[in-house]
Design a protein around this motif. Structure first.
Motif, PDB file in Angstrom:
ATOM      1  N   ILE A  75       0.857  -1.200   0.000  1.00 18.57           N
ATOM      2  CA  ILE A  75       0.000   0.000   0.000  1.00 18.57           C
ATOM      3  C   ILE A  75       0.881   1.234   0.000  1.00 18.57           C
ATOM      4  N   ASP A  76       0.723   2.065  -1.033  1.00 18.97           N
ATOM      5  CA  ASP A  76       1.501   3.296  -1.174  1.00 18.97           C
ATOM      6  C   ASP A  76       0.596   4.466  -0.798  1.00 18.97           C
ATOM      7  N   THR A  77       0.912   5.137   0.316  1.00 23.71           N
ATOM      8  CA  THR A  77      -0.002   6.175   0.813  1.00 23.71           C
ATOM      9  C   THR A  77       0.310   7.574   0.265  1.00 23.71           C
ATOM     10  N   HIS A  78       1.285   7.667  -0.668  1.00 33.51           N
ATOM     11  CA  HIS A  78       1.536   8.986  -1.281  1.00 33.51           C
ATOM     12  C   HIS A  78       2.337   8.848  -2.568  1.00 33.51           C
ATOM     13  N   ILE A  79       1.709   9.206  -3.703  1.00 36.39           N
ATOM     14  CA  ILE A  79       2.377   9.111  -5.010  1.00 36.39           C
ATOM     15  C   ILE A  79       1.682  10.051  -5.993  1.00 36.39           C
ATOM     16  N   ALA A 311       6.080   9.823  16.173  1.00 35.66           N
ATOM     17  CA  ALA A 311       4.736   9.464  15.696  1.00 35.66           C
ATOM     18  C   ALA A 311       4.186   8.282  16.488  1.00 35.66           C
ATOM     19  N   GLU A 312       5.039   7.299  16.761  1.00 34.77           N
ATOM     20  CA  GLU A 312       4.612   6.119  17.528  1.00 34.77           C
ATOM     21  C   GLU A 312       4.209   6.497  18.953  1.00 34.77           C
ATOM     22  N   LYS A 313       4.964   7.410  19.530  1.00 34.03           N
ATOM     23  CA  LYS A 313       4.659   7.862  20.901  1.00 34.03           C
ATOM     24  C   LYS A 313       3.235   8.409  20.983  1.00 34.03           C
ATOM     25  N   HIS A 314       2.797   9.101  19.934  1.00 33.66           N
ATOM     26  CA  HIS A 314       1.454   9.690  19.911  1.00 33.66           C
ATOM     27  C   HIS A 314       0.389   8.753  19.315  1.00 33.66           C
ATOM     28  N   LYS A 315       0.814   7.521  18.957  1.00 31.81           N
ATOM     29  CA  LYS A 315      -0.105   6.552  18.316  1.00 31.81           C
ATOM     30  C   LYS A 315      -0.729   7.145  17.039  1.00 31.81           C
ATOM     31  N   LEU A 316       0.097   7.860  16.297  1.00 33.93           N
ATOM     32  CA  LEU A 316      -0.313   8.467  15.037  1.00 33.93           C
ATOM     33  C   LEU A 316      -0.224   7.420  13.925  1.00 33.93           C
ATOM     34  N   HIS A 317      -1.280   7.298  13.130  1.00 32.33           N
ATOM     35  CA  HIS A 317      -1.256   6.356  12.008  1.00 32.33           C
ATOM     36  C   HIS A 317      -0.234   6.812  10.973  1.00 32.33           C
ATOM     37  N   VAL A 318       0.644   5.883  10.572  1.00 37.15           N
ATOM     38  CA  VAL A 318       1.673   6.182   9.574  1.00 37.15           C
ATOM     39  C   VAL A 318       1.650   5.106   8.501  1.00 37.15           C
ATOM     40  N   GLY A 319       1.621   5.539   7.234  1.00 39.91           N
ATOM     41  CA  GLY A 319       1.805   4.626   6.116  1.00 39.91           C
ATOM     42  C   GLY A 319       3.095   4.990   5.405  1.00 39.91           C
ATOM     43  N   LEU A 320       3.486   4.182   4.422  1.00 36.28           N
ATOM     44  CA  LEU A 320       4.692   4.477   3.649  1.00 36.28           C
ATOM     45  C   LEU A 320       4.289   5.021   2.289  1.00 36.28           C
ATOM     46  N   GLY A 321       5.062   5.993   1.787  1.00 29.29           N
ATOM     47  CA  GLY A 321       4.806   6.547   0.457  1.00 29.29           C
ATOM     48  C   GLY A 321       6.067   6.563  -0.380  1.00 29.29           C
ATOM     49  N   THR A 322       5.933   6.252  -1.669  1.00 34.78           N
ATOM     50  CA  THR A 322       7.096   6.354  -2.563  1.00 34.78           C
ATOM     51  C   THR A 322       7.300   7.796  -3.003  1.00 34.78           C
ATOM     52  N   ASP A 323       6.214   8.575  -3.066  1.00 33.57           N
ATOM     53  CA  ASP A 323       6.252   9.958  -3.538  1.00 33.57           C
ATOM     54  C   ASP A 323       6.950  10.108  -4.891  1.00 33.57           C
ATOM     55  N   LEU A 361      -0.551  -3.519   6.692  1.00 36.71           N
ATOM     56  CA  LEU A 361      -1.617  -3.201   7.643  1.00 36.71           C
ATOM     57  C   LEU A 361      -1.554  -1.745   8.125  1.00 36.71           C
ATOM     58  N   GLY A 362      -0.344  -1.212   8.328  1.00 34.86           N
ATOM     59  CA  GLY A 362      -0.218   0.189   8.756  1.00 34.86           C
ATOM     60  C   GLY A 362      -0.772   1.143   7.713  1.00 34.86           C
ATOM     61  N   GLY A 363      -0.455   0.879   6.447  1.00 36.21           N
ATOM     62  CA  GLY A 363      -1.014   1.678   5.363  1.00 36.21           C
ATOM     63  C   GLY A 363      -2.524   1.553   5.293  1.00 36.21           C
ATOM     64  N   ALA A 364      -3.014   0.320   5.481  1.00 39.84           N
ATOM     65  CA  ALA A 364      -4.469   0.093   5.458  1.00 39.84           C
ATOM     66  C   ALA A 364      -5.156   0.846   6.595  1.00 39.84           C
ATOM     67  N   GLU A 370      -8.532  -1.268   6.852  1.00 37.85           N
ATOM     68  CA  GLU A 370      -7.949  -2.500   7.406  1.00 37.85           C
ATOM     69  C   GLU A 370      -8.917  -3.677   7.409  1.00 37.85           C
ATOM     70  N   ASP A 371     -10.232  -3.399   7.240  1.00 38.04           N
ATOM     71  CA  ASP A 371     -11.185  -4.513   7.128  1.00 38.04           C
ATOM     72  C   ASP A 371     -11.206  -5.089   5.710  1.00 38.04           C
ATOM     73  N   LYS A 372     -10.515  -4.425   4.763  1.00 36.51           N
ATOM     74  CA  LYS A 372     -10.561  -4.847   3.356  1.00 36.51           C
ATOM     75  C   LYS A 372      -9.206  -5.233   2.792  1.00 36.51           C
ATOM     76  N   ILE A 373      -8.149  -4.544   3.209  1.00 37.37           N
ATOM     77  CA  ILE A 373      -6.812  -4.798   2.646  1.00 37.37           C
ATOM     78  C   ILE A 373      -5.767  -4.741   3.760  1.00 37.37           C
ATOM     79  N   GLY A 374      -4.538  -5.112   3.411  1.00 39.38           N
ATOM     80  CA  GLY A 374      -3.420  -4.944   4.337  1.00 39.38           C
ATOM     81  C   GLY A 374      -3.059  -6.177   5.138  1.00 39.38           C
ATOM     82  N   THR A 375      -3.954  -7.192   5.142  1.00 40.44           N
ATOM     83  CA  THR A 375      -3.647  -8.458   5.804  1.00 40.44           C
ATOM     84  C   THR A 375      -4.150  -9.587   4.900  1.00 40.44           C
ATOM     85  N   LEU A 376      -3.946 -10.821   5.361  1.00 42.66           N
ATOM     86  CA  LEU A 376      -4.498 -11.984   4.654  1.00 42.66           C
ATOM     87  C   LEU A 376      -5.597 -12.639   5.493  1.00 42.66           C
TER      88      LEU A 376
END
Length: 434
Positions: A75-79, A311-323, A361-364, A370-376
């Motif tokens: 899952i690419d969250t920024h492109i 970001a983790e300290k604040h429980k902020l959702h983070v995804g990865l982006g290729t940009d 899953l983090g991106g989802a 997360e109920d649709k993608i990101g895991t099996l």
């Protein structure tokens, strides 16, 4: 319609939780000899082949992969779709780079034939690299989004995109107005949002290129339609941060501009966030907003290092982006290679399982999908990859020295690229074969 049931046998690995919250060992499931069962485009079972095979009909079609690993689709969250033709452009930092390369390249998307051609190349590159869902910037032209969604719909991909809104501080040939940006976005929402597996994202490029009137109308769109996404950029480059302060002196910093215009929320994704402060991270987390971490681009444009531990300290959702095209690769495996280095430079660690989480899953979770993608997990869309342990001679030799799945995974993320992706499946259909 007859039930189409298929099974895929290989080593299988997926994230089930964030390692930062549950610890590494509880964050994933791994089946050394696993089986993934697909019914009508959805996953119906995953587990040990020895447990599942006896429960299936004798005539089921089982594809068996040797020396391979099945994972969820990436899952690419920024492109940026319109920047495909200028990826790897030399020698500038963010603001000069936009003016020198990006804006002229994006101007070509008024032409339908050009938009169609680039959408085709762009989607093929995503799938070749194992990316099955992306949050995509179009250009200011509605055609860029129409061409992309037309191509994505044919393959039944789960994709999110939006037309850029930009009414100032850009060339005249590339601006809309508050009203035209609103109306064009609205027409695209009516046509595409929720059609098949497609979603629309309201897309003000970034605060400096939108007037207060345009930002207010972007916020209004989010209020008018349920479940819309919002994507923009924040705190990528120090010059940019200073520019925002000069343009919006009445606001209490960069994030407060977006907050004031009601652009924060559960489907809002802010790209980069390299120069966010603690308070801004806390506010993003409080509103359910997410950040797209884009290490390849942040290195290439000299923007800085994203503070993932904060970001983790604040429980902020983070995804990865290729940009892409600030980032230089469509490959999220290559992007993880860079993310590891970002952490190293800050005296922090990035475990391979956290990396897997960020790209699946983090991106989802960042996209509230997360109920649709990101895991099996059974019930989710059958978007998955087959990674080839023998993709290159060096990878093959190196993986023979790996003693466990953690080491295997890390080697895939440092030496892997598009060649590592043997097959990509979306909604149970083969959409890329190397």
């Amino acid at each position: 319609m007859p039930l189409t049931r298929k099974a895929y046998r290989a080593a299988i690995l997926h994230s089930i939780a964030d390692p930062a919250e549950v610890g590494i060992d509880a964050s994933y499931e791994y089946f050394e000899d696993g089986l993934l069962v697909i019914d009508n485009g959805r996953i119906s079972a995953v587990g040990h082949a020895g447990d599942l095979l006896p429960t299936l009909p004798a005539d089921i079609d089982v594809t068996h992969y040797q020396d391979a690993l099945i994972t969820p689709g990436l899952i690419d969250t920024h492109i940026h779709l319109p920047q495909t033709g200028m990826v790897g452009a030399y020698g500038e930092q963010l603001l000069d780079w936009l003016n020198t390369y990006t804006f002229p390249c994006e101007s070509q998307f008024a032409d339908k034939a050009h938009a169609d051609e680039v959408a085709d190349i762009f989607i093929k590159e995503l799938l070749r690299n194992g990316t099955t869902t992306a949050l995509v910037f179009g250009s200011v032209h509605p055609q860029s989004v129409n061409s992309f969604f037309e191509a994505a719909e044919k393959l039944d991909l789960r994709m999110i995109a939006g037309k850029v809104m930009m009414d100032r501080n850009a060339p005249d040939y590339l601006t809309d107005t508050p009203q035209s940006g609103y109306e064009q976005s609205k027409a695209l929402i009516e046509r595409w949002h929720g059609k098949g597996r497609l979603h629309y994202a309201v897309t003000p490029r970034f605060a400096p290129t939108s007037t207060p009137e345009q930002l207010a109308l972007a916020g209004q769109l989010l209020g008018e339609y349920p479940d819309l996404y919002m994507q923009t950029h924040i705190s990528e480059n120090k010059q940019e941060v200073e520019w925002v302060k000069a343009l919006f002196p009445e606001r209490n910093g960069y994030l407060d501009v977006y907050d004031h215009y009601k652009l924060l929320g559960e489907r809002s994704v802010f790209a980069h966030g390299v120069h966010l402060c603690d308070e801004e991270c806390a506010r993003l987390a409080q509103t359910g907003s997410a950040v797209a971490f884009c290490p390849t681009s942040n290195f290439f444009l000299g923007s800085g290092l994203f503070n993932l531990p904060m970001a983790e300290k604040h429980k902020l959702h983070v995804g990865l982006g290729t940009d892409v095209g600030g980032g230089t690769s469509f490959s999220l495996l290559q992007t993880l290679n860079e993310a590891y280095k970002v952490m190293q430079l800050q005296g922090a660690r990035l475990s391979p399982f956290k990396s897997l989480y960020l790209t699946t899953l983090g991106g989802a979770r960042a996209l509230r999908l997360e109920d649709k993608i990101g895991t099996l997990q059974p019930g989710t869309d059958a978007d998955f990859l087959v990674l080839d342990y023998n993709a290159t001679p060096l990878l093959s030799y190196r993986l023979k020295q790996a003693n466990n799945i953690a080491e295997t995974l890390f080697v895939l993320m440092t030496l892997g690229d598009d060649r590592t992706v043997l097959q990509t499946y979306a909604a149970g259909q083969l959409v890329h074969q190397r």
